[in-house]
Design a protein around this motif. Structure first.
Motif, PDB file in Angstrom:
ATOM      1  N   PRO A 162     -14.406  -6.650  -5.716  1.00 20.10           N
ATOM      2  CA  PRO A 162     -13.820  -5.960  -6.874  1.00 20.10           C
ATOM      3  C   PRO A 162     -13.636  -4.461  -6.578  1.00 20.10           C
ATOM      4  O   PRO A 162     -14.472  -3.841  -5.918  1.00 20.10           O
ATOM      5  N   VAL A 163     -12.555  -3.912  -7.070  1.00 19.43           N
ATOM      6  CA  VAL A 163     -12.283  -2.474  -6.939  1.00 19.43           C
ATOM      7  C   VAL A 163     -11.886  -1.946  -8.318  1.00 19.43           C
ATOM      8  O   VAL A 163     -11.496  -2.701  -9.214  1.00 19.43           O
ATOM      9  N   LEU A 164     -11.998  -0.629  -8.479  1.00 17.76           N
ATOM     10  CA  LEU A 164     -11.666  -0.018  -9.767  1.00 17.76           C
ATOM     11  C   LEU A 164     -10.148   0.040  -9.945  1.00 17.76           C
ATOM     12  O   LEU A 164      -9.423   0.542  -9.079  1.00 17.76           O
ATOM     13  N   VAL A 165      -9.665  -0.477 -11.057  1.00 16.55           N
ATOM     14  CA  VAL A 165      -8.233  -0.446 -11.374  1.00 16.55           C
ATOM     15  C   VAL A 165      -8.069   0.091 -12.797  1.00 16.55           C
ATOM     16  O   VAL A 165      -9.001   0.058 -13.605  1.00 16.55           O
ATOM     17  N   THR A 220      -5.046   0.049  -2.270  1.00 16.76           N
ATOM     18  CA  THR A 220      -4.415  -0.892  -1.347  1.00 16.76           C
ATOM     19  C   THR A 220      -4.351  -0.294   0.050  1.00 16.76           C
ATOM     20  O   THR A 220      -4.546  -0.988   1.047  1.00 16.76           O
ATOM     21  N   MET A 221      -4.086   1.017   0.147  1.00 20.03           N
ATOM     22  CA  MET A 221      -4.086   1.683   1.445  1.00 20.03           C
ATOM     23  C   MET A 221      -5.478   1.633   2.076  1.00 20.03           C
ATOM     24  O   MET A 221      -5.612   1.385   3.282  1.00 20.03           O
ATOM     25  N   LEU A 222      -6.492   1.874   1.267  1.00 19.04           N
ATOM     26  CA  LEU A 222      -7.856   1.815   1.793  1.00 19.04           C
ATOM     27  C   LEU A 222      -8.214   0.400   2.224  1.00 19.04           C
ATOM     28  O   LEU A 222      -8.854   0.192   3.266  1.00 19.04           O
ATOM     29  N   GLY A 231      -9.190  -8.326   3.234  1.00 19.13           N
ATOM     30  CA  GLY A 231      -7.945  -8.551   2.499  1.00 19.13           C
ATOM     31  C   GLY A 231      -6.845  -7.570   2.813  1.00 19.13           C
ATOM     32  O   GLY A 231      -5.817  -7.549   2.125  1.00 19.13           O
ATOM     33  N   GLY A 232      -7.035  -6.736   3.847  1.00 22.93           N
ATOM     34  CA  GLY A 232      -6.022  -5.753   4.219  1.00 22.93           C
ATOM     35  C   GLY A 232      -5.175  -6.201   5.394  1.00 22.93           C
ATOM     36  O   GLY A 232      -5.312  -7.320   5.897  1.00 22.93           O
ATOM     37  N   SER A 233      -4.315  -5.295   5.855  1.00 25.21           N
ATOM     38  CA  SER A 233      -3.400  -5.599   6.955  1.00 25.21           C
ATOM     39  C   SER A 233      -3.877  -5.052   8.292  1.00 25.21           C
ATOM     40  O   SER A 233      -3.337  -5.403   9.336  1.00 25.21           O
ATOM     41  N   GLY A 234      -4.860  -4.144   8.269  1.00 23.62           N
ATOM     42  CA  GLY A 234      -5.336  -3.545   9.507  1.00 23.62           C
ATOM     43  C   GLY A 234      -4.617  -2.270   9.897  1.00 23.62           C
ATOM     44  O   GLY A 234      -4.878  -1.714  10.967  1.00 23.62           O
ATOM     45  N   TYR A 242      -1.453   8.861   1.846  1.00 21.54           N
ATOM     46  CA  TYR A 242      -2.473   8.598   0.831  1.00 21.54           C
ATOM     47  C   TYR A 242      -2.448   9.679  -0.249  1.00 21.54           C
ATOM     48  O   TYR A 242      -2.529   9.371  -1.450  1.00 21.54           O
ATOM     49  N   CYS A 243      -2.312  10.929   0.151  1.00 29.04           N
ATOM     50  CA  CYS A 243      -2.265  12.024  -0.822  1.00 29.04           C
ATOM     51  C   CYS A 243      -1.025  11.929  -1.710  1.00 29.04           C
ATOM     52  O   CYS A 243      -1.091  12.190  -2.923  1.00 29.04           O
TER      53      CYS A 243
END
Length: 257
Positions: A162-165, A220-222, A231-234, A242-243
């Motif tokens: 889980p992540v904060l959304v 999603t970038m992180l 669950g990321g792309s690497g 990101y900024c």
């Protein structure tokens, strides 16, 4: 400026008078995009003209307004995208007025308005007109709606943490003008453990007011930087990107109802 269309690019037979049926569709799309109107005339071979400024001939796509995409690639919806874009409960913030199979068929038969480069070589976005009642993904945060923001820790699937959304509740965003399916290459999806029997797989879709990508959500970038196991792309984190993303999503939020 001259914009023209080739028989080989479209892959359909010409209509009577030498003007291809699909070129008329593209012409109407561009006319709509530019706020123009279509006027037809015959000068040797048939032509379609937009307010005397744009001509459609049977040659090649040369306009910088529409980067020439491939019409031979095969595209499928990944199971992940089917679940999120076409959920069983048909939530209002998902794609409306069509089924997953109908959407997939459209991506394989309709020439996109634009073919955009994604955040990595294995990622692309195709721009299509929104012919549904699907509403915009991102909503600006203002003094009059910030009190409607909600937040929670959530996971996109049972395999992810889980992540904060955050999101808006109780609002109705405008109907999007464009749908931008996000495509990953077959090789990348195999790397992530989601093999497909096509050249490209849809992993998500943006619903936008302009024919351009909106920044990826920072989390999603992180997640991508953490790798396939989370669950990321690497893809490594790009601090500058990101900024930019953080600045955009500080001023915008998704919505739910």
């Amino acid at each position: 400026m001259t914009v023209s269309i080739v028989r080989n690019d479209i892959g359909h037979a010409a209509a009577p008078g030498g003007v291809m049926k699909d070129s008329m569709r593209v012409a109407f799309d561009i006319a709509s995009e530019l706020g123009g109107r279509m006027v037809f005339r015959s000068v040797g071979s048939s032509r379609a003209r937009l307010n005397g400024d744009f001509e459609f001939l049977s040659l090649a796509l040369t306009s910088p307004l529409i980067p020439k995409p491939s019409t031979t690639m095969s595209i499928v919806l990944t199971p992940f995208a089917r679940t999120r874009l076409f959920p069983p409960n048909s939530r209002p913030s998902a794609i409306q007025d069509c089924s997953a199979d109908e959407f997939e068929q459209r991506l394989n038969t309709e020439l996109p308005l634009k073919d955009l480069e994604g955040y990595a070589p294995f990622c692309r976005l195709h721009v299509h007109h929104n012919r549904t009642s699907t509403r915009c993904t991102a909503v600006p945060v203002t003094d009059t709606n910030h009190h409607l923001l909600r937040s929670a820790y959530e996971a996109r699937s049972s395999d992810e943490l889980p992540v904060l959304v955050r999101w808006f509740g109780g609002i109705d965003p405008p109907v999007a003008r464009y749908l931008l399916p996000i495509l990953y290459s077959r090789d990348q999806l195999a790397k992530e453990g989601s093999p497909i029997d096509a050249d490209w797989g849809v992993v998500g879709c943006l619903y936008t007011a302009e024919p351009e990508e909106i920044p990826m959500v920072p989390i999603t970038m992180l997640r991508n930087a953490l790798g396939v196991g989370e669950g990321g792309s690497g893809v490594p984190l790009d601090r500058e990107a990101y900024c930019r993303s953080a600045a955009f999503w500080e001023a915008h939020a998704n919505w739910r109802r």
